[in-house]
Design an enzyme around this catalytic site. Structure first.
Site, PDB file in Angstrom:
ATOM      1  N   LEU A   1       0.817  -1.226   0.000  1.00  0.00           N
ATOM      2  CA  LEU A   1       0.000   0.000   0.000  1.00  0.00           C
ATOM      3  C   LEU A   1       0.845   1.269   0.000  1.00  0.00           C
ATOM      4  CD1 LEU A   1      -2.811  -1.017   2.532  1.00  0.00           C
ATOM      5  CD2 LEU A   1      -2.756  -1.320   0.043  1.00  0.00           C
TER       6      LEU A   1
ATOM      7  N   HIS B   1      -3.469   4.180  -2.569  1.00  0.00           N
ATOM      8  CA  HIS B   1      -4.453   3.300  -1.931  1.00  0.00           C
ATOM      9  C   HIS B   1      -5.111   4.007  -0.735  1.00  0.00           C
ATOM     10  CE1 HIS B   1      -1.437   0.213  -3.495  1.00  0.00           C
ATOM     11  NE2 HIS B   1      -2.541  -0.152  -4.099  1.00  0.00           N
TER      12      HIS B   1
END
Ligand code: AMP
Length: 293
Positions: free
Chosen positions: A40, A44
């Site tokens: 991530l 995100h």
């Protein structure tokens, strides 16, 4: 933000995630889903924040989906950073992470897939055969497992958003699809889990993608509406990186993905380029200058 202020729950089985979402639904809580492959980054997390702003329960799926990778793609080396992902999600306030094994998501005797048709065929569909079948299938499975009210996707994968929207409309899936803007590094590079493959020198060369889109935007703002002229200029910018290998540079209708010959209305500039063997994608929407009356 204090990471310990909220701890994300981790569900690894379909039964566990369903227990969470069924309880929330019964309590009348709106459920947001953010599908990801993990590793991530701020791109995100922007989707997580959008979900938190709208939903009482945010589920983030972390699943490196094998069926959307081609045989010569980077499935086995795709970055997997679950511990760090969970820390980032906790700091962002996502309530639940769903990180199943492939064997939990796919029965060995499965045979059903989702083919979305025309919108999935050009660009990514052409250079990654079967990719969107894998994406549409896993996204529909996630929708059925989590049953979110709203699902959040990034415009970084613009064609993917249209594929999901088409599937949702065609198959009467009861989910609102939201598309969130591309998050970029300060120098313009679109954030991507794959950026971490790049050496520092290749990372600098990778700026040709966003520069090429910027050039297209400038040309359109100056009144240029001939797609061939814009494409040639975009290509020239990409080719300033000596090892750039272009999969496609395209100007297309953002709904149908059919090629645009003139920039007469909103047009998507999209590209996929390999730098140092890392395949990067980027895009931007171009709007022609309003005619001067
Ligand atoms: P991925 O983990 O690459 O499958 O991406 C999961 C979701 O995050 C997709 O909806 C992507 O479009 C979105 N996403 C990835 N990178 C960015 C970015 N730089 N800005 C906005 N959304 C992104």
């Amino acid at each position: 933000m204090n990471a310990s202020a909220s701890i994300s729950k981790l569900a690894t089985t379909i039964a566990q995630i369903r227990a969470e979402t069924i309880a929330a639904r019964r309590a009348g809580v709106k459920i947001g889903l953010v599908p990801t492959m993990g590793a991530l980054h701020e791109g995100h997390l922007s989707l997580v924040r959008a979900s938190k702003a709208e939903c009482g329960l945010t589920v983030v799926s972390i699943f490196v989906n094998p069926t959307q990778f081609g045989p010569n793609e980077d499935f086995s080396k795709y970055p997997r950073t679950l511990d760090n992902d969970l820390k980032l999600l906790a700091a962002c306030g996502a309530e639940v992470a769903f990180a199943p094994e492939a064997s939990e998501m796919y029965r060995s005797d499965r045979s059903t897939t989702v083919d979305v048709g025309e919108v999935a065929e050009p660009l990514e569909g052409e250079f990654r055969p079967g990719h969107f079948r894998g994406v549409a299938t896993v996204v529909l499975k996630l929708f059925n497992i989590v049953q979110p009210d709203v699902a959040f996707f990034g415009q970084k994968d613009f064609q993917q958003v249209q594929v999901v929207r088409r599937m949702v409309a065609d198959l009467n899936v009861s989910v609102d699809v939201r598309a969130c803007p591309i998050v970029r590094e300060p120098d313009g590079l679109a954030m991507s889990s794959r950026n971490r493959y790049l050496s520092p020198a290749a990372r600098r060369r990778a700026l040709v993608l966003s520069r090429s889109l910027k050039r297209a935007d400038e040309l359109v703002r100056q009144g240029q509406c001939d797609a061939a002229v814009i494409l040639a200029e975009m290509r020239a910018v990409i080719e300033t990186a000596e090892d750039a290998r272009i999969d496609y540079i395209a100007l297309v209708d953002p709904e149908t993905f059919r090629p645009a010959e003139t920039i007469a209305g909103p047009t998507l500039a999209a590209l996929a380029v390999k730098i140092e063997n890392t395949r990067l994608i980027d895009n931007c929407l171009l709007s022609p200058r309003a005619p001067i009356l």
